[in-house]
Design an enzyme around this catalytic site. Structure first.
Site, PDB file in Angstrom:
ATOM      1  N   HIS A 218      30.191  68.604  60.647  1.00 16.67           N
ATOM      2  CA  HIS A 218      30.431  67.491  61.568  1.00 16.67           C
ATOM      3  C   HIS A 218      29.121  66.786  61.859  1.00 16.67           C
ATOM      4  CE1 HIS A 218      32.954  65.452  64.605  1.00 16.67           C
ATOM      5  NE2 HIS A 218      31.803  65.325  65.261  1.00 16.67           N
ATOM      6  N   CYS A 234      35.861  60.651  65.360  1.00 13.53           N
ATOM      7  CA  CYS A 234      34.922  61.774  65.352  1.00 13.53           C
ATOM      8  C   CYS A 234      35.191  62.783  66.470  1.00 13.53           C
ATOM      9  CB  CYS A 234      33.491  61.262  65.441  1.00 13.53           C
ATOM     10  SG  CYS A 234      33.028  60.150  64.101  1.00 13.53           S
ATOM     11  N   GLY A 260      25.672  58.086  62.873  1.00 15.27           N
ATOM     12  CA  GLY A 260      25.946  56.824  62.191  1.00 15.27           C
ATOM     13  C   GLY A 260      25.871  56.927  60.682  1.00 15.27           C
ATOM     14  N   ASP A 293      26.859  55.421  52.957  1.00  8.12           N
ATOM     15  CA  ASP A 293      26.670  56.696  53.659  1.00  8.12           C
ATOM     16  C   ASP A 293      25.282  57.211  53.315  1.00  8.12           C
ATOM     17  OD1 ASP A 293      26.842  59.253  54.778  1.00  8.12           O
ATOM     18  OD2 ASP A 293      28.944  59.503  54.204  1.00  8.12           O
ATOM     19  N   ARG A 295      23.938  60.018  54.724  1.00  8.60           N
ATOM     20  CA  ARG A 295      23.801  61.414  55.150  1.00  8.60           C
ATOM     21  C   ARG A 295      23.376  62.328  54.002  1.00  8.60           C
ATOM     22  NH1 ARG A 295      29.577  62.137  57.982  1.00  8.60           N
ATOM     23  NH2 ARG A 295      30.117  60.821  56.190  1.00  8.60           N
ATOM     24  N   LYS A 321      31.955  65.532  50.624  1.00 11.56           N
ATOM     25  CA  LYS A 321      31.452  66.775  51.218  1.00 11.56           C
ATOM     26  C   LYS A 321      31.778  67.967  50.323  1.00 11.56           C
ATOM     27  CE  LYS A 321      31.652  65.470  56.123  1.00 11.56           C
ATOM     28  NZ  LYS A 321      32.234  65.785  57.448  1.00 11.56           N
TER      29      LYS A 321
END
Length: 361
Positions: A218, A234, A260, A293, A295, A321
């Protein structure tokens, strides 16, 4: 020297400098002075102009919005006009006024020479959670200039791989934390060596290490997790994941500080402002100069390994993921859907996630 900062510590110092508006020196085959566009001051811009030609480095995404040629693909080198002001620079870096002032060009963009310092300048700004834009000024004597002005100096051959690699994580502390879904909760705090954000792992119950654990990666969402925002799903996903772990008696929730989609809260709010102008979440990120994205899910895989887990039942709607876990040594034996939190306010956001980011909703 034992007290001298090593390269990763210098990189952390450089991020802090850029956030405060302090220039950073890049030393290598193409030495340069770097200044973040977002924190640029009139005094520093005026002095930079006296030293030679200045470029504004932008991402290819932002350049496409501005219709500026990005000859280097992922980065554009816009030659700074003599009369450029900090407001002019920020106007190119920040899309807030794009609709009100759509004609910002034409621009002269460079195609000759080495774009390495420009590319690193943008990457540094991103890693500092600033707008991905920076001024780049060639230098002849990087070491001497840095010493004369008391500036942080980074060496290109060292900093480039550091920006791409995952900083090693160490578990700092773990302690019992009873929570509403389980009185046997336990919170682990992990700290990266490069001084960036800490990340957390919440164990529910006492999950076995020899079977796939119910897990959730998460990413932090201040607006959704804490403020109950209706613009995303979320907060409901966080609570639903914990509730399911509580019902099953065990699980692990990784809370990764990548607000974000990895661009930081300030840039996320800039994206929200653009969404109010009619752009979807992906379009907003692109106009800011970011990818869909940003991340780094390698962090999650690393934490799971450090906790002793090798396989998971992953609570997610995001195939990326799963792919990242598998790529970095964590077997995903099952995808557990997590479809909660749909509201009238986030219906378009969820549709965009499905259509453009491949989420399985």
């Amino acid at each position: 020297m034992p007290f001298s900062p090593d390269p990763k510590e210098m990189l952390s110092r450089a991020r802090a400098d850029l956030r405060m508006g302090v220039p950073v020196v890049l030393d290598g085959a193409s030495p340069a002075l770097l200044l973040a566009a977002e924190t640029l001051t009139p005094e520093r811009l005026a002095f930079a102009k006296t030293l030679g030609p200045v470029d504004l480095a932008l991402t290819g995404r932002r350049a496409a919005t501005l219709k500026a040629r990005a000859y280097d693909g992922d980065v554009a080198r816009v030659a700074l006009p003599d009369d450029a002001t900090p407001d002019w620079v920020r106007g190119l870096a920040d899309p807030a006024d794009d609709l009100r002032k759509p004609m910002k060009g034409p621009f002269l963009t460079r195609r000759e020479g080495d774009a390495t310092p420009h590319r690193l300048a943008v990457a540094l700004a991103k890693s500092a959670r600033l707008l991905p834009a920076a001024l780049v000024l060639p230098l002849k004597d990087a070491r001497g200039f840095a010493a004369q002005h008391g500036l942080t100096r980074l060496e290109t051959p060292t900093v480039a791989p550091l920006l791409q690699s995952l900083s090693p994580l160490s578990e700092i502390v773990a302690a019992r934390l009873p929570v509403s879904v389980s009185e046997t909760g336990r919170l682990h705090v992990f700290r990266p060596e490069d001084g960036s954000e800490e990340h957390y792992a919440m164990e529910i119950g006492k999950p076995a290490r020899n079977v796939p654990v119910l897990a959730r990666l998460h990413s932090a969402c201040f607006t959704g997790d804490l403020m109950g925002s209706l613009k995303c799903d979320c907060g409901p996903q966080l609570r639903a994941a914990l509730a399911q772990m509580g019902e099953e008696g065990s699980g692990v929730l990784l809370y990764l500080n990548q607000e974000g989609r990895g661009i930081g809260l300030a840039n996320k709010m800039r994206a929200y402002s653009l969404q109010d102008q009619g752009f979807d979440t992906v379009e907003a990120n692109h106009r800011l100069g970011f990818e869909d994205d940003e991340r780094d899910f390698r962090i999650g895989a690393d934490i799971l390994k450090k906790l002793g887990f090798s396989s998971v039942r992953l609570l997610t709607n995001n195939p990326a993921k799963i792919a990242m876990m598998e790529k970095h040594g964590i077997a995903v034996t099952e995808r557990v859907p997590l479809q909660v939190g749909k509201t009238a306010q986030n219906e378009g956001y969820l549709a965009t996630k499905a259509a453009k980011s491949g989420h399985l909703l």
